[in-house]
Design a protein around this motif. Structure first.
Motif, PDB file in Angstrom:
ATOM      1  N   LYS A  22       1.265  -0.996   0.074  1.00  0.00           N
ATOM      2  CA  LYS A  22       0.056   0.070  -0.041  1.00  0.00           C
ATOM      3  C   LYS A  22       0.895   0.729  -0.129  1.00  0.00           C
ATOM      4  O   LYS A  22       1.911   0.855   0.568  1.00  0.00           O
ATOM      5  CB  LYS A  22      -0.490  -0.143   1.048  1.00  0.00           C
ATOM      6  N   LYS A  23       0.090   2.154  -0.861  1.00  0.00           N
ATOM      7  CA  LYS A  23       1.188   3.000  -0.908  1.00  0.00           C
ATOM      8  C   LYS A  23       0.670   4.894   0.246  1.00  0.00           C
ATOM      9  O   LYS A  23      -0.968   4.233   0.443  1.00  0.00           O
ATOM     10  CB  LYS A  23       1.474   4.123  -2.291  1.00  0.00           C
ATOM     11  N   ASN A  24       1.375   5.696   0.378  1.00  0.00           N
ATOM     12  CA  ASN A  24       1.170   6.327   1.508  1.00  0.00           C
ATOM     13  C   ASN A  24       0.766   7.652   0.538  1.00  0.00           C
ATOM     14  O   ASN A  24       1.284   7.803  -0.305  1.00  0.00           O
ATOM     15  CB  ASN A  24       2.144   6.478   2.021  1.00  0.00           C
ATOM     16  N   LYS A  25      -0.759   7.880   1.079  1.00  0.00           N
ATOM     17  CA  LYS A  25      -1.593   9.347   1.244  1.00  0.00           C
ATOM     18  C   LYS A  25      -0.974  10.398   1.179  1.00  0.00           C
ATOM     19  O   LYS A  25      -1.397  11.561   0.542  1.00  0.00           O
ATOM     20  CB  LYS A  25      -3.281   8.448   0.238  1.00  0.00           C
ATOM     21  N   ASN A  26      -0.218  10.308   1.897  1.00  0.00           N
ATOM     22  CA  ASN A  26       0.103  11.657   2.909  1.00  0.00           C
ATOM     23  C   ASN A  26       1.854  11.400   3.073  1.00  0.00           C
ATOM     24  O   ASN A  26       1.872  11.871   4.168  1.00  0.00           O
ATOM     25  CB  ASN A  26      -0.627  11.529   4.013  1.00  0.00           C
ATOM     26  N   ALA A  27       2.534  11.748   2.207  1.00  0.00           N
ATOM     27  CA  ALA A  27       3.527  10.638   2.545  1.00  0.00           C
ATOM     28  C   ALA A  27       4.370  12.536   2.976  1.00  0.00           C
ATOM     29  O   ALA A  27       4.159  13.219   1.821  1.00  0.00           O
ATOM     30  CB  ALA A  27       4.434  10.248   1.982  1.00  0.00           C
ATOM     31  N   ASN A  71       0.576  11.889  -2.605  1.00  0.00           N
ATOM     32  CA  ASN A  71      -0.200  10.590  -2.556  1.00  0.00           C
ATOM     33  C   ASN A  71       1.203  10.082  -3.416  1.00  0.00           C
ATOM     34  O   ASN A  71       0.974  10.467  -4.995  1.00  0.00           O
ATOM     35  CB  ASN A  71      -1.089  11.448  -3.253  1.00  0.00           C
ATOM     36  N   GLU A  72       1.644   8.891  -2.965  1.00  0.00           N
ATOM     37  CA  GLU A  72       2.197   8.130  -3.722  1.00  0.00           C
ATOM     38  C   GLU A  72       1.730   7.029  -4.445  1.00  0.00           C
ATOM     39  O   GLU A  72       2.657   7.014  -5.352  1.00  0.00           O
ATOM     40  CB  GLU A  72       3.236   7.150  -2.453  1.00  0.00           C
TER      41      GLU A  72
END
Length: 115
Positions: A22-27, A71-72
């Motif tokens: 899962k990619k971070n939406k608030n990286a 967002n990644e």
């Protein structure tokens, strides 16, 4: 036979879990960007915010650090650094072209590191 089936299911579940990282939406990222003044600040932040997926971009004049929230799933920090370099400002990993650097206003021309 049942042991092999269970082992196969566990292996497949492991591959599936890795494939769905899962990619971070608030990286949050912090990168170095060269610049000098308030005009640079506006240009750097504008270039970063134009990249789809960038939610926040704040450049600090004194530290030369660009704080990003992105967002990644939509973009990467590398894409943001490329956009900033295209605006004429060198970053940690991307150097602005001579043409892009020369297009900067006189007060915005910072001392460049040798290649």
């Amino acid at each position: 036979m049942n042991k092999y089936v269970i082992l196969l299911v566990m292996v497949l579940a492991g591959f599936s879990a890795q494939a769905q990282q899962k990619k971070n939406k608030n990286a949050r990222y912090d990168v170095e960007v060269n610049g000098n003044c308030d005009q640079c600040k506006k240009r750097i932040e504008k270039a970063a915010l134009r990249v789809d997926g960038v939610k926040m971009a704040i450049w600090d004049i004194e530290s030369h650090r660009l704080a990003l929230i992105l967002n990644e799933e939509k973009t990467t920090v590398d894409a943001v650094e490329q956009a900033v370099a295209k605006a004429g400002h060198d970053t940690d990993r991307h150097r602005a072209t001579e043409a892009d650097y020369e297009a900067l206003h006189g007060c915005c021309k910072y001392e460049r590191k040798p290649e």
